[in-house]
Write a protein that holds these residues in place. Structure first.
Motif, short mmCIF file in Angstrom:
data_model
loop_
_atom_site.label_atom_id
_atom_site.label_comp_id
_atom_site.label_asym_id
_atom_site.label_seq_id
_atom_site.Cartn_x
_atom_site.Cartn_y
_atom_site.Cartn_z
N HIS A 142 0.84 -1.20 0.00
CA HIS A 142 0.00 0.00 0.00
C HIS A 142 0.88 1.25 0.00
O HIS A 142 0.61 2.21 -0.75
CB HIS A 142 -0.93 0.01 1.21
CG HIS A 142 -1.93 1.11 1.18
ND1 HIS A 142 -3.13 1.01 0.50
CD2 HIS A 142 -1.90 2.37 1.70
CE1 HIS A 142 -3.80 2.15 0.62
NE2 HIS A 142 -3.07 2.98 1.36
N ALA A 143 1.92 1.27 0.84
CA ALA A 143 2.83 2.42 0.87
C ALA A 143 3.52 2.60 -0.48
O ALA A 143 3.66 3.72 -0.99
CB ALA A 143 3.85 2.24 1.98
N ARG A 144 3.92 1.48 -1.08
CA ARG A 144 4.62 1.54 -2.37
C ARG A 144 3.71 2.13 -3.44
O ARG A 144 4.14 2.94 -4.27
CB ARG A 144 5.09 0.13 -2.76
CG ARG A 144 6.06 0.11 -3.91
CD ARG A 144 6.53 -1.30 -4.22
NE ARG A 144 7.24 -1.91 -3.12
CZ ARG A 144 7.94 -3.03 -3.23
NH1 ARG A 144 7.99 -3.67 -4.41
NH2 ARG A 144 8.57 -3.55 -2.19
N LYS A 145 2.44 1.73 -3.44
CA LYS A 145 1.50 2.24 -4.44
C LYS A 145 1.26 3.73 -4.25
O LYS A 145 1.20 4.50 -5.23
CB LYS A 145 0.18 1.49 -4.36
CG LYS A 145 -0.84 1.90 -5.44
CD LYS A 145 -2.12 1.08 -5.37
CE LYS A 145 -3.05 1.41 -6.54
NZ LYS A 145 -3.39 2.84 -6.61
N MET A 146 1.10 4.18 -3.01
CA MET A 146 0.88 5.60 -2.76
C MET A 146 2.05 6.42 -3.27
O MET A 146 1.87 7.49 -3.87
CB MET A 146 0.65 5.86 -1.27
CG MET A 146 -0.69 5.39 -0.74
SD MET A 146 -0.98 5.94 0.97
CE MET A 146 -1.30 7.71 0.72
#
Length: 263
Positions: free
Chosen positions: A43-47
């Motif tokens: 999720h952090a990577r996508k953001m």
């Protein structure tokens, strides 16, 4: 070398600070029993990718780690407190999770960390997390023109002592701006009135982290994850803070931010 930022440059750091704050706000909303650490990493990577930003952790290879680091966030569980590698672990009721990330937006970096309880938390963990947040607030309050780095360190150390925690000074806060780690170092214990003078334009990451039962640490075989030597739990709080003529400015402040995802 210590670089003082101009008021205009500090303004340019605001988007990075707000974005880091938003990521942590979103991640806190999805942390729950049954969530896998790798899902939090994804999720952090996508953001970060969606924003067109850059992770300061990806490919990070300092002398103390076994690099390069191939994740965008540090996720440390229970007795792990710093530099935890995201891995295939499903959060359980009563876990304590620390999340730490630094991101570059348009040439400027912000760094922040937060520790959270998962499910029903033991009072000892709640107290530990609260102590790091109180220490962070105390350190921020001391980051004023005319003071010294030792004032910030002493303020953090005093809160630790009040709560009965020892302080490890091997890892602590640091300067920040165009890169994640700049001079000066900001230890989590020290003597008031000593050290570098605090001048407007100095931007530092203040990051108290405490262990419940010791000040000694050990490193996992992965070369990154840092744990308490006695198996006691750890907590970590951090903000990026600018020293200004008007007092400390918390660039990664999450006040007023709401999650853009559901739990």
């Amino acid at each position: 070398m210590i670089e003082l930022k101009s008021p205009a440059e500090i303004e340019k750091m605001r988007p990075a600070g707000r974005f880091v704050g938003q990521i942590l706000t979103d991640l806190q909303a999805i942390v729950d029993v049954g969530v896998n650490l790798l899902d939090i990493e994804r999720h952090a990577r996508k953001m970060i990718a969606d924003r067109g930003a850059t992770s300061c952790y990806w490919d990070y290879a300092p002398s103390f780690g076994e690099g390069p680091f191939r994740n965008v966030i540090c996720l440390s569980v229970n007795d792990a407190v710093l530099h935890g590698l995201p891995h295939d672990y499903t959060l359980r009721d009563g876990d304590l999770l620390s999340m730490d990330l630094a991101v570059e937006v348009e040439g400027w970096v912000a760094d922040s960390a937060v520790s959270v309880n998962v499910g029903e938390a033991p009072e000892s963990d709640t107290r530990l997390i609260r102590a790091t947040r109180e220490a962070l607030d105390a350190g921020i309050a001391a980051a004023v023109p005319g003071g010294r780095i030792g004032d910030v360190s002493a303020a953090i150390g005093a809160v630790a002592a009040d709560h009965g925690y020892l302080v490890n000074t091997e890892f602590g806060g640091h300067g920040i701006g165009r890169t994640m780690h700049e001079d000066p170092s900001v230890p989590n214990a020290g003597r008031a009135g000593r050290g570098l003078p605090l001048r407007p334009g100095l931007v530092i990451a203040i990051e108290p982290w405490f262990l419940a039962g010791t000040d000694r640490i050990r490193h996992d075989a992965d070369g990154w994850t840092i744990r308490s030597a006695d198996g006691s739990r750890g907590a970590h709080s951090e903000h990026t803070v600018a020293v200004t003529e008007d007092g400390p400015l918390v660039l990664t402040d999450r006040t007023g931010l709401t999650a853009t995802v559901g739990a």
